[in-house]
Design a protein around this motif. Structure first.
Motif, PDB file in Angstrom:
ATOM      1  N   HIS A 281      71.786  -9.581  46.804  1.00 59.09           N
ATOM      2  CA  HIS A 281      71.213  -9.314  45.770  1.00 59.09           C
ATOM      3  C   HIS A 281      72.109 -10.187  44.369  1.00 59.09           C
ATOM      4  O   HIS A 281      71.347 -10.614  43.187  1.00 59.09           O
ATOM      5  N   TRP A 282      73.043  -9.607  44.189  1.00 55.80           N
ATOM      6  CA  TRP A 282      74.076 -10.157  42.968  1.00 55.80           C
ATOM      7  C   TRP A 282      74.071 -11.369  43.138  1.00 55.80           C
ATOM      8  O   TRP A 282      74.036 -12.057  42.553  1.00 55.80           O
ATOM      9  N   ARG A 283      73.946 -11.920  44.796  1.00 56.16           N
ATOM     10  CA  ARG A 283      74.547 -13.499  44.502  1.00 56.16           C
ATOM     11  C   ARG A 283      73.284 -14.191  43.508  1.00 56.16           C
ATOM     12  O   ARG A 283      72.925 -15.266  43.310  1.00 56.16           O
ATOM     13  N   GLU A 284      72.369 -13.665  43.935  1.00 57.14           N
ATOM     14  CA  GLU A 284      70.385 -14.528  43.557  1.00 57.14           C
ATOM     15  C   GLU A 284      70.333 -14.337  42.224  1.00 57.14           C
ATOM     16  O   GLU A 284      69.562 -14.880  41.656  1.00 57.14           O
ATOM     17  N   THR A 285      70.971 -13.061  41.503  1.00 54.75           N
ATOM     18  CA  THR A 285      70.369 -12.514  40.335  1.00 54.75           C
ATOM     19  C   THR A 285      71.998 -13.799  39.682  1.00 54.75           C
ATOM     20  O   THR A 285      71.842 -12.974  38.254  1.00 54.75           O
ATOM     21  N   LEU A 286      73.291 -14.694  39.542  1.00 49.98           N
ATOM     22  CA  LEU A 286      73.977 -14.634  39.183  1.00 49.98           C
ATOM     23  C   LEU A 286      73.234 -15.692  38.407  1.00 49.98           C
ATOM     24  O   LEU A 286      73.504 -17.018  38.236  1.00 49.98           O
ATOM     25  N   PRO A 287      74.016 -15.506  36.887  1.00 48.47           N
ATOM     26  CA  PRO A 287      73.674 -16.387  35.990  1.00 48.47           C
ATOM     27  C   PRO A 287      74.991 -18.109  36.217  1.00 48.47           C
ATOM     28  O   PRO A 287      75.451 -18.278  37.030  1.00 48.47           O
TER      29      PRO A 287
END
Length: 388
Positions: A343-349
């Motif tokens: 999740h955090w990787r996919e939403t990384l700016p």
């Protein structure tokens, strides 16, 4: 229904929420501040406080405070003070329960490490991060990010320690979206939350410090803040010693500090005569407070506790190791974002500084033990106390 003072925060006159909500007929008979309190209690961030450091990293006993139990104790003291002053107990409780939600793992050592690791992206501040968690990172609702708390709760969390004259980037972002009048003082309920925090940790750290064997009872009771209370409890209970007498001392101390705060605050209110919560904000000074004598004794006691407990060699050793964990995680994730969970990787700016701030959001949300587990996974082994 209990009658509130004219200068109390009134949920019926709230400045509202950032996002309009439909009527809450199916959610029970609660006002705006009661809903805020309940949203905080039901949040994931609040639950994580049970595994975040208060004073002792991974305490090896079940009787030491953690961020969660500390927040509950602050709320109990805050409600007592609010009721005595005819202020809004629910807003006070919400502020007390949420005031530490922005702390990263390992307390202030974790915060210092995260601040340094993100200096090129604006740094990190736990108070501003509390607002970021509650307005952006918690996502239990389908139509907006955050808990959509009332203006008064967000204002109180931002300014419970006084006006914000030099806001950090996270506070600036929150204020730009939902202006919180950062340059003014906050409500009396918010001012109570700040002092309830001081009362709680001043006294409960006595209990935990003695239990851990890191401070000496004779030194503690010689402090100006504690000496009168110790004289009172030993006079009342000359045949009692040990943990029971310490517990009685802690109760005595909390009572003395609350009584002093109430007397001082009532005198200030009588002098200022505010007729509304807006008059409180416009007073240009903090109204809730201790007498000069109690305030000086409290400052002196803090200096003692920093020297003897918070900066005890064993505490500093663990804190240094904890700081290295946070710093190493920040470096690892910045160097290789593929190490982040899905999740955090996919939403990384894509661009900085949002990219580094996103990684800091992930690290700040970690509990102590989760941070250690992630370090072992992405960096390598680490030596920490049992329980992590």
């Amino acid at each position: 229904m209990r009658r509130l003072a004219p200068y109390a925060a009134d949920p019926a006159r709230s400045r509202g929420r950032l996002h309009a909500e439909a009527g809450g007929e199916t959610r029970g008979p609660r006002d705006a501040f009661q809903r805020d309190r309940d949203r905080i209690i039901h949040s994931i961030a609040f639950r994580r406080l049970r595994h975040k450091t208060q004073v002792f990293v991974a305490p090896d006993g079940d009787h030491f405070r953690v961020r969660l139990t500390h927040s509950l104790e602050v709320a109990q003291i805050g409600r007592t003070i609010a009721r005595a002053l005819d202020l809004n107990e629910d807003l006070t409780e919400a502020l007390c329960l949420a005031h530490d939600i922005g702390h990263p793992p390992f307390g202030h050592s974790g915060e210092d490490a995260l601040k340094a690791a993100t200096a090129d992206a604006g740094g990190f501040d736990h108070n501003a991060h509390t607002l970021r968690v509650l307005t952006r990172l918690e996502t239990p609702y389908p139509n907006w990010d955050g808990l959509n708390l009332s203006w008064e709760t967000l204002e109180g969390l931002a300014k419970h320690n006084g006006p914000i004259t030099n806001p950090t980037w996270a506070m600036i972002e929150t204020d730009a979206e939902f202006p919180l009048d950062l340059g003014s003082h906050a409500s009396l309920e918010a001012q109570i939350a700040a002092l309830a925090d001081d009362i709680a940790y001043d006294n409960h750290d006595i209990d935990d410090g003695l239990r851990a064997g890191l401070i000496d009872l004779d030194e503690v009771v010689a402090q100006p803040l504690v000496a009168p209370g110790w004289a009172a409890v030993t006079a009342r209970h000359p045949a009692i010693s040990g943990p029971r007498l310490v517990a009685e001392l802690v109760r005595e101390q909390i009572g003395r500090m609350v009584t002093d705060l109430l007397a001082t605050t009532r005198a200030r209110l009588a002098d200022l005569r505010p007729d509304s919560v807006e008059a409180v904000r416009a007073a240009g000074r903090t109204i809730v407070g201790f007498s000069p004598e109690m305030a000086e004794a409290e400052r002196s006691f803090k200096r003692f506790m920093y020297a003897r407990l918070y900066h005890h060699p064993s505490q500093l050793d663990v804190a240094e190791k904890a700081g290295r964990i946070v710093a190493a995680l920040a470096a690892a994730y910045r160097a290789d974002p593929a190490l982040l969970p899905v999740h955090w990787r996919e939403t990384l700016p894509d661009a900085e500084p949002a990219r580094t701030r996103h990684i800091a959001d992930f690290i700040a949300g970690m509990t102590d033990r989760y941070a250690v587990a992630r370090h072992r996974e992405v960096v390598g082994p680490v030596e920490m106390p049992d329980g992590l």
